[in-house]
Enzyme design. Structure first.
Site, PDB file in Angstrom:
ATOM      1  N   HIS A  13      39.402  40.382  33.010  1.00  0.00           N
ATOM      2  CA  HIS A  13      39.158  40.032  31.614  1.00  0.00           C
ATOM      3  C   HIS A  13      40.206  40.661  30.709  1.00  0.00           C
ATOM      4  O   HIS A  13      41.028  41.469  31.136  1.00  0.00           O
ATOM      5  CB  HIS A  13      37.741  40.413  31.162  1.00  0.00           C
ATOM      6  CG  HIS A  13      37.530  41.874  30.900  1.00  0.00           C
ATOM      7  ND1 HIS A  13      36.423  42.370  30.266  1.00  0.00           N
ATOM      8  CD2 HIS A  13      38.296  42.960  31.189  1.00  0.00           C
ATOM      9  CE1 HIS A  13      36.505  43.683  30.182  1.00  0.00           C
ATOM     10  NE2 HIS A  13      37.622  44.062  30.725  1.00  0.00           N
ATOM     11  N   CYS A  32      41.522  47.830  27.746  1.00  0.00           N
ATOM     12  CA  CYS A  32      40.922  46.522  28.035  1.00  0.00           C
ATOM     13  C   CYS A  32      41.561  45.405  27.212  1.00  0.00           C
ATOM     14  O   CYS A  32      41.243  44.235  27.418  1.00  0.00           O
ATOM     15  CB  CYS A  32      39.409  46.561  27.843  1.00  0.00           C
ATOM     16  SG  CYS A  32      38.549  47.241  29.275  1.00  0.00           S
ATOM     17  N   HIS A  38      43.137  42.512  33.435  1.00  0.00           N
ATOM     18  CA  HIS A  38      42.911  43.529  34.463  1.00  0.00           C
ATOM     19  C   HIS A  38      41.522  43.292  35.024  1.00  0.00           C
ATOM     20  O   HIS A  38      40.716  42.589  34.403  1.00  0.00           O
ATOM     21  CB  HIS A  38      43.008  44.937  33.845  1.00  0.00           C
ATOM     22  CG  HIS A  38      41.988  45.131  32.782  1.00  0.00           C
ATOM     23  ND1 HIS A  38      42.185  44.708  31.493  1.00  0.00           N
ATOM     24  CD2 HIS A  38      40.723  45.622  32.833  1.00  0.00           C
ATOM     25  CE1 HIS A  38      41.091  44.947  30.784  1.00  0.00           C
ATOM     26  NE2 HIS A  38      40.180  45.499  31.571  1.00  0.00           N
ATOM     27  N   HIS A  40      37.710  44.421  36.955  1.00  0.00           N
ATOM     28  CA  HIS A  40      36.656  45.431  37.096  1.00  0.00           C
ATOM     29  C   HIS A  40      35.779  45.043  38.275  1.00  0.00           C
ATOM     30  O   HIS A  40      35.634  43.860  38.591  1.00  0.00           O
ATOM     31  CB  HIS A  40      35.774  45.492  35.850  1.00  0.00           C
ATOM     32  CG  HIS A  40      36.448  46.070  34.660  1.00  0.00           C
ATOM     33  ND1 HIS A  40      36.699  47.421  34.514  1.00  0.00           N
ATOM     34  CD2 HIS A  40      36.925  45.494  33.533  1.00  0.00           C
ATOM     35  CE1 HIS A  40      37.306  47.631  33.352  1.00  0.00           C
ATOM     36  NE2 HIS A  40      37.455  46.479  32.733  1.00  0.00           N
ATOM     37  N   ASP A  78      32.797  35.612  40.434  1.00  0.00           N
ATOM     38  CA  ASP A  78      33.540  36.483  41.349  1.00  0.00           C
ATOM     39  C   ASP A  78      34.981  36.001  41.515  1.00  0.00           C
ATOM     40  O   ASP A  78      35.225  34.808  41.744  1.00  0.00           O
ATOM     41  CB  ASP A  78      32.842  36.515  42.710  1.00  0.00           C
ATOM     42  CG  ASP A  78      33.401  37.604  43.610  1.00  0.00           C
ATOM     43  OD1 ASP A  78      33.723  38.691  43.104  1.00  0.00           O
ATOM     44  OD2 ASP A  78      33.534  37.355  44.826  1.00  0.00           O
ATOM     45  N   HIS A  79      35.926  36.943  41.386  1.00  0.00           N
ATOM     46  CA  HIS A  79      37.365  36.649  41.516  1.00  0.00           C
ATOM     47  C   HIS A  79      37.851  35.632  40.492  1.00  0.00           C
ATOM     48  O   HIS A  79      38.804  34.887  40.749  1.00  0.00           O
ATOM     49  CB  HIS A  79      37.716  36.234  42.949  1.00  0.00           C
ATOM     50  CG  HIS A  79      37.705  37.402  43.894  1.00  0.00           C
ATOM     51  ND1 HIS A  79      36.551  38.027  44.279  1.00  0.00           N
ATOM     52  CD2 HIS A  79      38.712  38.083  44.485  1.00  0.00           C
ATOM     53  CE1 HIS A  79      36.852  39.031  45.078  1.00  0.00           C
ATOM     54  NE2 HIS A  79      38.155  39.086  45.219  1.00  0.00           N
ATOM     55  N   GLU A 123      30.310  48.126  34.251  1.00  0.00           N
ATOM     56  CA  GLU A 123      31.720  47.759  34.391  1.00  0.00           C
ATOM     57  C   GLU A 123      32.465  48.877  35.116  1.00  0.00           C
ATOM     58  O   GLU A 123      33.430  48.648  35.822  1.00  0.00           O
ATOM     59  CB  GLU A 123      32.305  47.555  32.989  1.00  0.00           C
ATOM     60  CG  GLU A 123      33.660  46.914  32.958  1.00  0.00           C
ATOM     61  CD  GLU A 123      34.144  46.753  31.520  1.00  0.00           C
ATOM     62  OE1 GLU A 123      34.060  45.632  31.009  1.00  0.00           O
ATOM     63  OE2 GLU A 123      34.589  47.745  30.919  1.00  0.00           O
TER      64      GLU A 123
HETATM   65 NI    NI Z   1      38.269  46.008  30.917  1.00  0.00          NI
END
Ligand code: NI
Length: 134
Positions: A13, A32, A38, A40, A78-79, A123
């Protein structure tokens, strides 16, 4: 009585407001807001509240809950890049708060209304949010 299924998924995100400068985004969202996104490792806990079924001894069959979470949440996110791949987050900043709310809305639609529903989402090891419809 409440029962819980924990599942994990990995997603990318970026937290930013397009109308703000990079500097302002960095100030508010920190790392972020990095422009290249990047990832999580999200940990999701889905809590279901209800009565114990006298026939099975279960509140809900956790296998069924697992399949529900996989089909409607993990397989969906996911992914993925939450900003770019997931229309659920169009116009919504994918903070942990907003992701938890989106997940709750999805599961609420799928789950029998006789059950109460709460989700907890982390997260990182250190941050966690809780949502039960409010
Ligand atoms: Ni983040």
């Amino acid at each position: 009585m409440k029962v819980c299924r924990r599942e994990t998924f990995n997603a990318a995100h970026r937290l930013f407001r397009p109308e703000w400068s990079d500097e302002k985004n960095r100030e508010v969202f920190g790392k972020c807001s990095h422009p290249n996104y990047h990832g999580h490792n999200y940990a999701l806990e889905v809590w279901v509240e209800g009565e114990i079924d006298p026939l099975t001894g279960f509140v809900i069959d956790l296998k069924d809950l697992k399949h529900l979470i996989h089909e409607f949440v993990s397989d969906r996110f996911d992914h993925r890049n939450l900003n770019l791949d997931c229309p659920e987050f169009e116009g919504i900043i994918p903070t942990t708060e907003n992701i938890a709310k989106v997940i709750w809305d999805i599961l609420r639609e799928q789950l029998d209304p006789k059950f109460g529903l709460e989700v907890q989402l982390s997260e990182t090891e250190k941050n966690k949010v809780f949502y039960n419809g409010k």
